[in-house]
Scaffold this motif. Structure first.
Motif, PDB file in Angstrom:
ATOM      1  N   GLY A 146     -15.346   2.551   1.478  1.00 29.79           N
ATOM      2  CA  GLY A 146     -14.208   2.056   0.669  1.00 29.79           C
ATOM      3  C   GLY A 146     -13.599   0.797   1.245  1.00 29.79           C
ATOM      4  N   LYS A 147     -13.638   0.738   2.480  1.00 28.95           N
ATOM      5  CA  LYS A 147     -13.150  -0.514   2.937  1.00 28.95           C
ATOM      6  C   LYS A 147     -13.934  -1.968   2.882  1.00 28.95           C
ATOM      7  N   THR A 148     -15.334  -1.552   2.556  1.00 28.69           N
ATOM      8  CA  THR A 148     -16.095  -2.540   2.000  1.00 28.69           C
ATOM      9  C   THR A 148     -15.837  -2.854   0.701  1.00 28.69           C
ATOM     10  N   ILE A 149     -15.348  -2.146   0.032  1.00 27.63           N
ATOM     11  CA  ILE A 149     -14.978  -2.525  -1.516  1.00 27.63           C
ATOM     12  C   ILE A 149     -13.940  -3.179  -1.441  1.00 27.63           C
ATOM     13  N   ILE A 150     -12.716  -2.846  -0.532  1.00 23.31           N
ATOM     14  CA  ILE A 150     -11.385  -3.354  -0.624  1.00 23.31           C
ATOM     15  C   ILE A 150     -11.576  -4.786   0.075  1.00 23.31           C
ATOM     16  N   SER A 171       0.881  -1.312  -0.071  1.00 28.33           N
ATOM     17  CA  SER A 171      -0.205   0.126   0.086  1.00 28.33           C
ATOM     18  C   SER A 171       0.787   1.223  -0.023  1.00 28.33           C
ATOM     19  N   THR A 172       0.508   2.124  -0.530  1.00 31.78           N
ATOM     20  CA  THR A 172       0.999   3.528  -0.471  1.00 31.78           C
ATOM     21  C   THR A 172       0.726   4.128   0.742  1.00 31.78           C
ATOM     22  N   GLY A 173      -0.144   4.003   1.409  1.00 30.68           N
ATOM     23  CA  GLY A 173      -0.378   4.358   2.941  1.00 30.68           C
ATOM     24  C   GLY A 173      -1.769   4.755   3.014  1.00 30.68           C
ATOM     25  N   VAL A 174      -2.682   4.636   1.981  1.00 28.94           N
ATOM     26  CA  VAL A 174      -3.951   5.039   2.135  1.00 28.94           C
ATOM     27  C   VAL A 174      -5.241   4.175   2.780  1.00 28.94           C
ATOM     28  N   THR A 175      -4.685   2.849   3.099  1.00 33.49           N
ATOM     29  CA  THR A 175      -5.438   2.090   3.603  1.00 33.49           C
ATOM     30  C   THR A 175      -6.091   2.083   4.841  1.00 33.49           C
ATOM     31  N   PRO A 176      -5.623   2.970   5.705  1.00 32.66           N
ATOM     32  CA  PRO A 176      -6.098   3.438   7.244  1.00 32.66           C
ATOM     33  C   PRO A 176      -7.146   4.792   7.172  1.00 32.66           C
ATOM     34  N   GLU A 177      -6.856   5.164   5.962  1.00 33.68           N
ATOM     35  CA  GLU A 177      -7.538   6.547   5.635  1.00 33.68           C
ATOM     36  C   GLU A 177      -8.886   6.144   4.765  1.00 33.68           C
TER      37      GLU A 177
END
Length: 453
Positions: free
Chosen positions: A412-416, A401-407
């Motif tokens: 968005g989390k559901t899509i991932i 990850s480029t660092g966007v996961t926690p944000e």
């Protein structure tokens, strides 16, 4: 309807879903993170990432979770690495009970895509080999750095590496050992073996044993099967080509003070880990766009069939490359090494590519909507490639990850989560499961040609 719902193609889907649900509920318990709040969505996200051996994390695994929580994550990684059905069938086999035909089909499709094999011996052999490799990896990590890789840490990282999960107990992953040749080699070996496929590993081991037993005799030509040779050649090519590309592109500085660059060992490690492992020895957010594009390409290809790895698989890439070459040369047959692919095999490859394209494009569009659609282009520059990188990393179960996961937003989390689930099962598997509910119409329509291109 009931018979269709119990189709063997649906069994792994049910098993993965149930394991994710149980894992999410366990990670939600306070004992897994005393005094810290974790939403149910974040708990399910973490469980999905572990079971689907992805490695994307919304919280820092090492500092947020207690030893109990880390142990739950480790168990989910081990279960997801070989597949839930593998362990369930192993337990049944060791108990002396007959394994059903449905379980046989489900496990064989998951591991080696061949239903005609001795299931009991194969599963026992695979699980024994995997546990042995992970134990050796843990010992080597502990031996090389007892402080950094204390016993639990060594076991955790060895299992995470072999299962291509990418979970680390350190917030900076493996950047502290970016120039440690021994540590890098152990991780690369574990990742590479975990991504080869259990059938390939079994055959390589058999060939090695035959060479030891018959070392004084002449070895037969083409000792490896077509499948194993194709997997090895493609995997080695991708590792070397990826390392060369990353080293060249990341060191093409626009000016002398450019803050980026990568060492040879770093480029080789990233080329290996891009194949769905998810560890990083360099800071991904500091890489150039061309470097990220190379990594996206490697992530999409992923590992090999029947392995812990995700992605479209090395054999799909090799078949696609052969298909392109055949069309350029005007040949009717798609040739890989000394065999031509069947028409059904080529259609399956094209279907997989089409499905993956539709799924990824849809996910990227949805993520662009949920993660900053209100921003003008002048302010959102670079955001699109970060979203694309995140989506492909999730779908290919890589975990980089480029660092966007926690944000990410809840949407968005559901899509991932959905991408990780579909990516781990495989879009063709999902389509096959859905097709098992359908029936072929008993009529044919008149055919005609439509001008194309």
């Amino acid at each position: 309807m009931k018979a269709k719902a119990s189709s063997p193609f649906w069994v792994p889907i049910y098993a993965f879903f149930a394991t994710i649900l149980v894992g999410g509920l366990l990670l939600k318990l306070d004992i897994c993170h005393p005094g810290k709040e974790l939403s149910l969505l974040d708990a399910v996200f973490t469980a999905t990432s572990a079971v689907c051996v992805t490695g994307l994390a919304v919280v820092d695994t090492g500092s947020f979770f207690s030893r109990t929580g880390q142990s739950v994550i480790l168990a989910l990684i081990q279960l997801g690495g070989l597949g839930i059905m593998t362990y369930a069938s192993l337990v049944i086999y060791l108990m002396g009970k007959k394994v059903s035909a449905a379980d046989r089909i489900a496990v064989s499709q998951t591991l080696i895509h061949n239903p005609s094999f001795n299931m009991g011996k194969f599963i026992v052999g695979v699980v024994t080999a995997v546990l042995s490799i992970e134990a050796i990896g843990a010992f080597l990590l502990y031996f090389m750095d007892p402080k950094g890789f204390y016993p639990f840490s060594a076991v955790f990282h060895s299992i995470s590496a072999f299962c291509n999960a990418g979970f680390s107990l350190y917030s900076d992953s493996l950047t502290s050992w970016s120039e440690h040749l021994g540590i890098n080699c152990v991780f690369m070996a574990l990742i590479f073996m975990g991504g080869l496929g259990f059938y390939v590993m079994t055959e390589i081991w058999q060939i090695f044993c035959d060479l030891i037993c018959k070392r004084n005799k002449k070895v037969k030509a083409h000792a490896m099967t077509w499948h194993t040779r194709t997997v090895l050649e493609t995997s080695i090519f991708l590792v070397i080509a990826g390392a060369v590309a990353l080293f060249l592109f990341e060191n093409m500085k626009a000016h002398p003070d450019a803050p980026y660059g990568i060492s040879k060992i770093g480029a080789l490690f990233q080329s290996v880990t891009c194949r769905t492992a998810g560890f990083n020895s360099v800071e991904i957010s500091n890489m150039t766009n061309i470097g990220l594009i190379v990594m996206i390409f490697l992530m999409l290809i992923g590992g090999s069939p029947g392995s812990c790895a995700g992605g479209l698989k090395t054999t799909t890439f090799r078949a696609w490359l052969a298909f392109i070459i055949a069309k350029i040369k005007g040949r009717s047959q798609v040739v890989v090494s000394w065999y031509a692919l069947s028409e059904e095999n080529v259609n399956r490859m094209l279907t997989l590519l089409a499905l993956a394209s539709v799924i990824l494009c849809s996910a990227i569009i949805l993520l662009s909507i949920t993660e900053g659609s209100y921003l003008p282009h002048s302010q959102a520059r670079g955001h699109f490639i970060e979203i694309t990188f995140e989506a492909i990393s999730a779908f290919a179960t890589v975990g980089l990850s480029t660092g966007v996961t926690p944000e990410l937003s809840n949407s968005g989390k559901t899509i991932i989560i959905t991408l990780m689930f579909v990516g781990r099962l495989g879009p063709v598997w999902l389509l096959t499961a859905i097709n098992s509910w359908q029936s072929e119409p008993r009529y044919r329509l008149p055919e005609d040609d439509l001008p194309l291109g």
